[in-house]
Design a protein around this motif. Structure first.
Motif, PDB file in Angstrom:
ATOM      1  N   UNK A 109     -37.347  80.494 -40.972  1.00  0.00           N
ATOM      2  CA  UNK A 109     -37.939  81.368 -41.979  1.00  0.00           C
ATOM      3  C   UNK A 109     -37.605  80.902 -43.397  1.00  0.00           C
ATOM      4  N   UNK A 110     -36.372  80.499 -43.605  1.00  0.00           N
ATOM      5  CA  UNK A 110     -35.937  80.107 -44.943  1.00  0.00           C
ATOM      6  C   UNK A 110     -36.712  78.902 -45.469  1.00  0.00           C
ATOM      7  N   UNK A 111     -36.963  77.938 -44.606  1.00  0.00           N
ATOM      8  CA  UNK A 111     -37.642  76.725 -45.074  1.00  0.00           C
ATOM      9  C   UNK A 111     -39.094  76.973 -45.473  1.00  0.00           C
ATOM     10  N   UNK A 112     -39.664  78.100 -45.041  1.00  0.00           N
ATOM     11  CA  UNK A 112     -41.058  78.427 -45.411  1.00  0.00           C
ATOM     12  C   UNK A 112     -41.132  79.753 -46.174  1.00  0.00           C
ATOM     13  N   UNK A 113     -40.043  80.164 -46.768  1.00  0.00           N
ATOM     14  CA  UNK A 113     -39.993  81.477 -47.414  1.00  0.00           C
ATOM     15  C   UNK A 113     -41.044  81.642 -48.512  1.00  0.00           C
ATOM     16  N   UNK A 114     -41.327  80.586 -49.236  1.00  0.00           N
ATOM     17  CA  UNK A 114     -42.339  80.696 -50.285  1.00  0.00           C
ATOM     18  C   UNK A 114     -43.716  80.965 -49.686  1.00  0.00           C
ATOM     19  N   UNK A 115     -44.006  80.341 -48.572  1.00  0.00           N
ATOM     20  CA  UNK A 115     -45.282  80.587 -47.889  1.00  0.00           C
ATOM     21  C   UNK A 115     -45.323  81.996 -47.299  1.00  0.00           C
ATOM     22  N   UNK A 116     -44.170  82.476 -46.856  1.00  0.00           N
ATOM     23  CA  UNK A 116     -44.106  83.826 -46.281  1.00  0.00           C
ATOM     24  C   UNK A 116     -44.287  84.900 -47.342  1.00  0.00           C
ATOM     25  N   UNK A 128     -48.003  79.885 -38.709  1.00  0.00           N
ATOM     26  CA  UNK A 128     -48.512  80.718 -37.609  1.00  0.00           C
ATOM     27  C   UNK A 128     -47.652  80.619 -36.362  1.00  0.00           C
ATOM     28  N   UNK A 129     -47.010  79.483 -36.161  1.00  0.00           N
ATOM     29  CA  UNK A 129     -46.193  79.278 -34.972  1.00  0.00           C
ATOM     30  C   UNK A 129     -44.992  80.199 -34.876  1.00  0.00           C
ATOM     31  N   UNK A 130     -44.589  80.757 -36.001  1.00  0.00           N
ATOM     32  CA  UNK A 130     -43.451  81.681 -35.992  1.00  0.00           C
ATOM     33  C   UNK A 130     -43.886  83.070 -36.458  1.00  0.00           C
ATOM     34  N   UNK A 131     -45.147  83.376 -36.245  1.00  0.00           N
ATOM     35  CA  UNK A 131     -45.722  84.635 -36.733  1.00  0.00           C
ATOM     36  C   UNK A 131     -44.950  85.858 -36.227  1.00  0.00           C
ATOM     37  N   UNK A 132     -44.440  85.798 -35.010  1.00  0.00           N
ATOM     38  CA  UNK A 132     -43.721  86.955 -34.460  1.00  0.00           C
ATOM     39  C   UNK A 132     -42.382  87.185 -35.141  1.00  0.00           C
ATOM     40  N   UNK A 133     -41.916  86.220 -35.936  1.00  0.00           N
ATOM     41  CA  UNK A 133     -40.675  86.402 -36.687  1.00  0.00           C
ATOM     42  C   UNK A 133     -40.902  87.051 -38.052  1.00  0.00           C
ATOM     43  N   UNK A 134     -42.143  87.032 -38.549  1.00  0.00           N
ATOM     44  CA  UNK A 134     -42.373  87.561 -39.896  1.00  0.00           C
ATOM     45  C   UNK A 134     -43.510  88.556 -40.023  1.00  0.00           C
ATOM     46  N   UNK A 135     -44.447  88.563 -39.117  1.00  0.00           N
ATOM     47  CA  UNK A 135     -45.650  89.372 -39.266  1.00  0.00           C
ATOM     48  C   UNK A 135     -45.401  90.881 -39.436  1.00  0.00           C
ATOM     49  N   UNK A 136     -44.462  91.475 -38.725  1.00  0.00           N
ATOM     50  CA  UNK A 136     -44.288  92.929 -38.864  1.00  0.00           C
ATOM     51  C   UNK A 136     -43.711  93.381 -40.206  1.00  0.00           C
ATOM     52  N   UNK A 138     -43.001  93.196 -44.567  1.00  0.00           N
ATOM     53  CA  UNK A 138     -43.598  92.937 -45.877  1.00  0.00           C
ATOM     54  C   UNK A 138     -43.151  91.561 -46.369  1.00  0.00           C
ATOM     55  N   UNK A 139     -43.968  90.988 -47.246  1.00  0.00           N
ATOM     56  CA  UNK A 139     -43.705  89.623 -47.730  1.00  0.00           C
ATOM     57  C   UNK A 139     -42.307  89.459 -48.325  1.00  0.00           C
ATOM     58  N   UNK A 140     -41.846  90.436 -49.075  1.00  0.00           N
ATOM     59  CA  UNK A 140     -40.533  90.298 -49.712  1.00  0.00           C
ATOM     60  C   UNK A 140     -39.377  90.408 -48.714  1.00  0.00           C
ATOM     61  N   UNK A 141     -39.693  90.852 -47.505  1.00  0.00           N
ATOM     62  CA  UNK A 141     -38.668  90.963 -46.457  1.00  0.00           C
ATOM     63  C   UNK A 141     -38.889  89.932 -45.363  1.00  0.00           C
ATOM     64  N   UNK A 142     -39.259  88.716 -45.766  1.00  0.00           N
ATOM     65  CA  UNK A 142     -39.531  87.611 -44.846  1.00  0.00           C
ATOM     66  C   UNK A 142     -38.343  87.338 -43.919  1.00  0.00           C
ATOM     67  N   UNK A 143     -37.140  87.673 -44.323  1.00  0.00           N
ATOM     68  CA  UNK A 143     -35.895  87.415 -43.594  1.00  0.00           C
ATOM     69  C   UNK A 143     -35.508  88.546 -42.637  1.00  0.00           C
ATOM     70  N   UNK A 144     -36.256  89.633 -42.617  1.00  0.00           N
ATOM     71  CA  UNK A 144     -35.820  90.840 -41.925  1.00  0.00           C
ATOM     72  C   UNK A 144     -35.614  90.650 -40.425  1.00  0.00           C
ATOM     73  N   UNK A 145     -36.381  89.789 -39.773  1.00  0.00           N
ATOM     74  CA  UNK A 145     -36.217  89.581 -38.327  1.00  0.00           C
ATOM     75  C   UNK A 145     -34.832  89.037 -37.999  1.00  0.00           C
ATOM     76  N   UNK A 146     -34.268  88.254 -38.877  1.00  0.00           N
ATOM     77  CA  UNK A 146     -32.909  87.757 -38.661  1.00  0.00           C
ATOM     78  C   UNK A 146     -31.937  88.930 -38.653  1.00  0.00           C
ATOM     79  N   UNK A 147     -32.092  89.828 -39.596  1.00  0.00           N
ATOM     80  CA  UNK A 147     -31.262  91.032 -39.640  1.00  0.00           C
ATOM     81  C   UNK A 147     -31.462  91.865 -38.375  1.00  0.00           C
ATOM     82  N   UNK A 148     -32.721  92.059 -37.981  1.00  0.00           N
ATOM     83  CA  UNK A 148     -33.033  92.846 -36.781  1.00  0.00           C
ATOM     84  C   UNK A 148     -32.450  92.206 -35.525  1.00  0.00           C
TER      85      UNK A 148
END
Length: 154
Positions: A109-116, A128-136, A138-148
């Motif tokens: 996620x970090x390496x593509x954070x600007x795109x996220x 798109x290959x990691x969509x399940x890590x970021x799709x749910x 908001x854009x500013x919370x691109x890192x949230x799946x790691x926390x979850x």
């Protein structure tokens, strides 16, 4: 006869490591990113179960007669020869799964954070290959799946 806890740990971890490793290697060698996506999806689906099994390799229950048995399988003595091998295996699996996989998610996620954070992130092919890590999220919370992920494992 039932499988011992040790056998369950092996049967749950080794095939996942082999499958994920094989998919990653094939994905890199053949330049097929969908294989890498499949590997990440396997870790996503198996992480909670494997984490539970891995941590279950450690706790021993002491009894009044001086014996100590593995809490997850009272047929396994924690005083038996060879027990240290399983404790080290547990450390290795904890390093690979709850720590390693969560770290991999962060790095992906970090390496593509600007795109996220982009308004058109749904149309960017290489995330798109990691969509399940970021799709749910908001854009500013691109890192949230790691926390979850860390929260689910705690």
């Amino acid at each position: 006869e039932e499988f011992s806890y040790y056998m369950k740990a092996l049967l749950l971890t080794v095939p996942v490591i082999a499958a994920v490793g094989g998919l990653v290697l094939m994905g890199v060698a053949r330049k097929r990113p969908h294989l890498f996506t499949a590997a990440i999806a396997i870790t996503y689906l198996t992480l909670p179960t494997i984490t539970t099994i891995s941590f279950g390799l450690f706790p021993c229950e002491p009894f009044d007669d001086g014996t100590r048995m593995l809490r997850g399988d009272y047929d396994i003595s924690c005083l038996a020869d060879g027990r240290n091998v399983w404790v080290y295996y547990g450390y290795l699996m904890v390093g690979i799964f709850p720590i390693g996989v969560t770290l991999v998610y962060w790095l992906l996620l970090y390496r593509v954070k600007d795109k996220l954070k982009d308004k058109n992130r749904d149309n960017i092919d290489d995330i798109r290959g990691i969509v399940f890590l970021w799709d749910p999220y908001k854009r500013e919370f691109w890192w949230w799946e790691v926390f979850e992920t860390a929260r689910r494992l705690a």
